[in-house]
Design a protein around this motif. Sequence first.
Motif, mmCIF file in Angstrom:
data_model
loop_
_atom_site.group_PDB
_atom_site.id
_atom_site.type_symbol
_atom_site.label_atom_id
_atom_site.label_comp_id
_atom_site.label_asym_id
_atom_site.label_seq_id
_atom_site.Cartn_x
_atom_site.Cartn_y
_atom_site.Cartn_z
ATOM 1 N N LEU A 86 0.832 -1.201 0.000
ATOM 2 C CA LEU A 86 0.000 0.000 0.000
ATOM 3 C C LEU A 86 0.868 1.253 0.000
ATOM 4 O O LEU A 86 0.607 2.207 -0.744
ATOM 5 C CB LEU A 86 -0.931 0.000 1.217
ATOM 6 C CG LEU A 86 -1.944 1.154 1.302
ATOM 7 C CD1 LEU A 86 -2.810 1.199 0.051
ATOM 8 C CD2 LEU A 86 -2.806 1.011 2.555
ATOM 9 N N GLU A 87 1.912 1.234 0.797
ATOM 10 C CA GLU A 87 2.839 2.368 0.817
ATOM 11 C C GLU A 87 3.514 2.518 -0.547
ATOM 12 O O GLU A 87 3.749 3.634 -1.011
ATOM 13 C CB GLU A 87 3.894 2.152 1.904
ATOM 14 C CG GLU A 87 4.864 3.312 2.057
ATOM 15 C CD GLU A 87 5.917 3.072 3.130
ATOM 16 O OE1 GLU A 87 7.121 3.265 2.847
ATOM 17 O OE2 GLU A 87 5.514 2.676 4.248
ATOM 18 N N GLU A 90 1.193 4.223 -3.003
ATOM 19 C CA GLU A 90 1.151 5.663 -2.746
ATOM 20 C C GLU A 90 2.426 6.343 -3.242
ATOM 21 O O GLU A 90 2.375 7.425 -3.835
ATOM 22 C CB GLU A 90 0.976 5.919 -1.252
ATOM 23 C CG GLU A 90 -0.386 5.514 -0.715
ATOM 24 C CD GLU A 90 -0.559 5.899 0.744
ATOM 25 O OE1 GLU A 90 0.358 5.652 1.537
ATOM 26 O OE2 GLU A 90 -1.613 6.453 1.082
ATOM 27 N N GLN A 149 -3.719 -6.035 3.310
ATOM 28 C CA GLN A 149 -3.767 -4.576 3.316
ATOM 29 C C GLN A 149 -4.869 -4.028 2.423
ATOM 30 O O GLN A 149 -5.398 -2.947 2.681
ATOM 31 C CB GLN A 149 -2.429 -4.004 2.848
ATOM 32 C CG GLN A 149 -1.309 -4.086 3.862
ATOM 33 C CD GLN A 149 -0.147 -3.208 3.448
ATOM 34 O OE1 GLN A 149 0.245 -3.185 2.282
ATOM 35 N NE2 GLN A 149 0.414 -2.489 4.394
ATOM 36 N N LEU A 150 -5.171 -4.774 1.364
ATOM 37 C CA LEU A 150 -6.188 -4.334 0.421
ATOM 38 C C LEU A 150 -7.401 -5.255 0.502
ATOM 39 O O LEU A 150 -7.297 -6.415 0.911
ATOM 40 C CB LEU A 150 -5.619 -4.338 -1.005
ATOM 41 C CG LEU A 150 -4.349 -3.515 -1.227
ATOM 42 C CD1 LEU A 150 -3.966 -3.532 -2.710
ATOM 43 C CD2 LEU A 150 -4.513 -2.089 -0.734
ATOM 44 N N LEU A 191 -5.498 10.959 -4.057
ATOM 45 C CA LEU A 191 -4.848 9.718 -3.628
ATOM 46 C C LEU A 191 -5.500 9.171 -2.366
ATOM 47 O O LEU A 191 -5.677 7.955 -2.224
ATOM 48 C CB LEU A 191 -3.358 9.973 -3.376
ATOM 49 C CG LEU A 191 -2.542 8.792 -2.833
ATOM 50 C CD1 LEU A 191 -2.622 7.597 -3.777
ATOM 51 C CD2 LEU A 191 -1.091 9.206 -2.618
ATOM 52 N N TYR A 194 -8.562 7.334 -3.370
ATOM 53 C CA TYR A 194 -8.210 6.059 -3.992
ATOM 54 C C TYR A 194 -7.845 5.044 -2.922
ATOM 55 O O TYR A 194 -8.298 3.892 -2.951
ATOM 56 C CB TYR A 194 -7.041 6.249 -4.965
ATOM 57 C CG TYR A 194 -6.571 4.958 -5.605
ATOM 58 C CD1 TYR A 194 -7.283 4.391 -6.656
ATOM 59 C CD2 TYR A 194 -5.434 4.308 -5.139
ATOM 60 C CE1 TYR A 194 -6.869 3.204 -7.241
ATOM 61 C CE2 TYR A 194 -5.015 3.115 -5.718
ATOM 62 C CZ TYR A 194 -5.730 2.572 -6.765
ATOM 63 O OH TYR A 194 -5.314 1.378 -7.341
ATOM 64 N N ARG A 195 -7.041 5.462 -1.977
ATOM 65 C CA ARG A 195 -6.633 4.551 -0.897
ATOM 66 C C ARG A 195 -7.850 4.063 -0.123
ATOM 67 O O ARG A 195 -7.951 2.878 0.212
ATOM 68 C CB ARG A 195 -5.652 5.263 0.038
ATOM 69 C CG ARG A 195 -5.305 4.433 1.263
ATOM 70 C CD ARG A 195 -4.165 4.998 2.058
ATOM 71 N NE ARG A 195 -3.930 4.197 3.249
ATOM 72 C CZ ARG A 195 -2.776 4.134 3.897
ATOM 73 N NH1 ARG A 195 -1.738 4.837 3.466
ATOM 74 N NH2 ARG A 195 -2.639 3.398 4.975
ATOM 75 N N ARG A 196 -8.787 4.961 0.162
ATOM 76 C CA ARG A 196 -9.985 4.570 0.912
ATOM 77 C C ARG A 196 -10.794 3.521 0.163
ATOM 78 O O ARG A 196 -11.433 2.653 0.763
ATOM 79 C CB ARG A 196 -10.840 5.811 1.174
ATOM 80 C CG ARG A 196 -11.948 5.613 2.195
ATOM 81 C CD ARG A 196 -12.690 6.913 2.440
ATOM 82 N NE ARG A 196 -11.779 7.977 2.860
ATOM 83 C CZ ARG A 196 -12.119 9.255 2.905
ATOM 84 N NH1 ARG A 196 -13.336 9.645 2.526
ATOM 85 N NH2 ARG A 196 -11.233 10.165 3.306
ATOM 86 N N GLU A 199 -8.312 0.064 0.342
ATOM 87 C CA GLU A 199 -7.707 -0.411 1.602
ATOM 88 C C GLU A 199 -8.679 -1.253 2.399
ATOM 89 O O GLU A 199 -9.855 -0.920 2.545
ATOM 90 C CB GLU A 199 -7.235 0.779 2.434
ATOM 91 C CG GLU A 199 -6.436 0.395 3.652
ATOM 92 C CD GLU A 199 -5.905 1.604 4.402
ATOM 93 O OE1 GLU A 199 -5.049 1.414 5.294
ATOM 94 O OE2 GLU A 199 -6.333 2.736 4.076
#
Length: 202
Positions: A86-87, A90, A149-150, A191, A194-196, A199
């Motif tokens: 995930l990091e 990003e 993580q996803l 971003l 997108y992460r929300r 994740e």
Amino acid sequence: MISRPAYLPADERREVTVETVIELAAEQNPADITTGAIAKRMGVTQGALFRHFRSKDAILRAVMGWVSERLLARVDKAIAGSNSPLEALEAAFMTHIDFISEHPGVPRMLFGELQRAEQTVAKRMVQTLLHRYGERLSRLVAEGKERGQLVATLDDKAAVTLFIGTIQGLVMQSLLAGDVRRIRASAPGVLALYRRAIEATQ
């Protein structure tokens, strides 16, 4: 503007030519850039330019090769320096944004090539770049799901498409605003959304 010595070795002269084209593409329609304009900006004759490139298409191929090599190298470095999938996603996103902001002529050239009806070498190079980029993202998404993580049910292909499409959307909006560098201000909030979406909830 790039500082250009009067004499450069052949490899450096070719690289300066590429940088000049990208510089010009930030200022005008890439399709309208002529070899005469490139030579004038560089302070050389067209004859000198053609000693390094056989044609304008050869210059465009060199530009696409330059973009592909440098963008992917920077993305790979960002991914390698991350502690989790995930990091890494990003980091890749913001690295891509920074690359565009530093080279605003690049997205204009990429979009220009993809819009051409004919299948040119330069257009195929752009398609290859997107494919290779997508492969990197796919691996990160798959690993992120494996590590919890996803979202486990996340559609890998859709996640990659949305990632690239989000950047392309930011580019289009910045082009419409007349300032590609504004993309840096908009990117973090987009971003975060997108992460929300991808994740896994803890």
